[in-house]
Design an enzyme around this catalytic site. Sequence first.
Site, PDB file in Angstrom:
ATOM      1  CB  SER A 150     -40.466 -89.122   4.388  1.00 55.92           C
ATOM      2  OG  SER A 150     -40.712 -87.786   4.002  1.00 55.92           O
ATOM      3  CG  ASP A 190     -46.241 -88.868  -0.833  1.00 53.75           C
ATOM      4  OD1 ASP A 190     -46.335 -87.718  -0.356  1.00 53.75           O
ATOM      5  OD2 ASP A 190     -45.462 -89.728  -0.412  1.00 53.75           O
ATOM      6  CG  HIS A 249     -45.505 -88.800   2.831  1.00 52.89           C
ATOM      7  ND1 HIS A 249     -44.563 -89.145   1.885  1.00 52.89           N
ATOM      8  CD2 HIS A 249     -44.788 -88.308   3.886  1.00 52.89           C
ATOM      9  CE1 HIS A 249     -43.348 -88.856   2.338  1.00 52.89           C
ATOM     10  NE2 HIS A 249     -43.455 -88.352   3.551  1.00 52.89           N
TER      11      HIS A 249
END
Lengths: 278, 278
Positions: free
Chosen positions: A148, A224, A256
């Site tokens: 991320s 996600d 995620h």
Amino acid sequence: MDLETVSENRAFGGTQGVYRHKSAATGTDMTFAVYLPPAAEAGPVPVLWYLSGLTCTHENAMNKAAAQGPASEAGIALIFPDTSPRGEGVADDAAFDLGQGAGFYVNATEAPWAPHYRMWDYVVDELLALVGDHFPLDLTAQGITGHSMGGHGALTLAMTLPERFRSVSAFAPIANPVASDWGRKQFAAYLGPDEAKWASHDASLLMAERGFPGEVLIDQGGEDQFLDKLMPEALAHAMMKRRQPGMMRMQPGYDHSYFFVSSFMPDHVDWHAERLWT
Amino acid sequence: MDLETVSENRAFGGTQGVYRHKSAATGTDMTFAVYLPPAAEAGPVPVLWYLSGLTCTHENAMNKAAAQGPASEAGIALIFPDTSPRGEGVADDAAFDLGQGAGFYVNATEAPWAPHYRMWDYVVDELLALVGDHFPLDLTAQGITGHSMGGHGALTLAMTLPERFRSVSAFAPIANPVASDWGRKQFAAYLGPDEAKWASHDASLLMAERGFPGEVLIDQGGEDQFLDKLMPEALAHAMMKRRQPGMMRMQPGYDHSYFFVSSFMPDHVDWHAERLWT
């Protein structure tokens, strides 16, 4: 440079350590984690940096990414930096995605962030020198990955410092921050309103402009919950337009979380090990 | 329907055959190749269609793609159709990328192509029925792949007929023909000037509009001499934007030749076999 040992635990035949030091870059105490595989007892081993995402510390990936097993087998060390300076007197914001836990791997130039938010220098210069002094690491064989915001960090560091990093991968990176709510707000705060200064911290723009000399591996979860902010399509376009060696995978059903990261961590560790043990 | 056997050769324990028939779809004789693995002796086996590129016949991939070995091990049949109608009285063009050898897997509506250039119907309906009648194939387990113009064909057939194809992959597909010299010229000739009619034969537009229910595998050579015409970046963007399960790989150093195709053929055959033998 002094290093305080916070903890050390045996893990997969090696050692998972957590350490604290006074950082000149951030002007604060900083904590980080290092995993040394059994192979490190015999001599210096390659290094894989893991940069974490929003709200994370050195702990999240250390505890949940399941990277130590593959790293033990592959004979490579792991380094888990924190994601921002912390503590009293360090600027913060009520939002989870700005301030402490959200350093975005840049050197802030704007008030109130500039005094401590220098995560680029911290990771690139200070922490590198520190771990090089204290651990049996082969600094000619460094790779970098992250998740991320940390995937953003891994890609931008690797493309900016290709002489440093021999391999790069990312899990669900923030791929086009100059066009995303995860990026515009933070770059405006840390770097100021001149968007020209943001470009050198955008993986898709860097990919379009320079790419990476080696192969690049990107994994993204198809379910996600933050896909609209991550914008993998921008990076995919830039990779293919540039003919960047490597691959991008859309993994159906994954979200995620660290369940996604840990599922594909063995692939990533092996990917780096192949390129670092040469 | 009658089928003339042109040749049959033992290959990897199975049989590589070449057959000829009178096609109602094209109004010509058509030749195609079928590989049957040893497993076909025991009963119907899954089917992998391989669509070839510009200038190819049923022979190119049969001779140079090295698909029979992996297909033998995986227990799947291969079908290699021709790329256009051929013969006297069939329209042609001096250019290698229009006319005979360049059917683009569409049904032509324009003169002089309309009478014979019906490769969509030929592959989708007529050849399917023919091979289903003559060979021990499990038509509930069909996959499709192809190279270049054939990658375009594989992707557009699979996305248009997802109930038919359980798996799809492509080697260096013509990914965005409505925006490419490999596409605009041919669609204008075969389908006429109304570009709205071209869209249903463009893999990137179909990906943006509908995608594919399963995972998609795309391989592209990084030194492909036709990258500017193939436009993998358009397909990559559409895949990631849609969150299409699957992966696209940029394979450094590989060009557009069958050395590229054969290098990654084992991966593709295994990819299809995993999804067809379930």
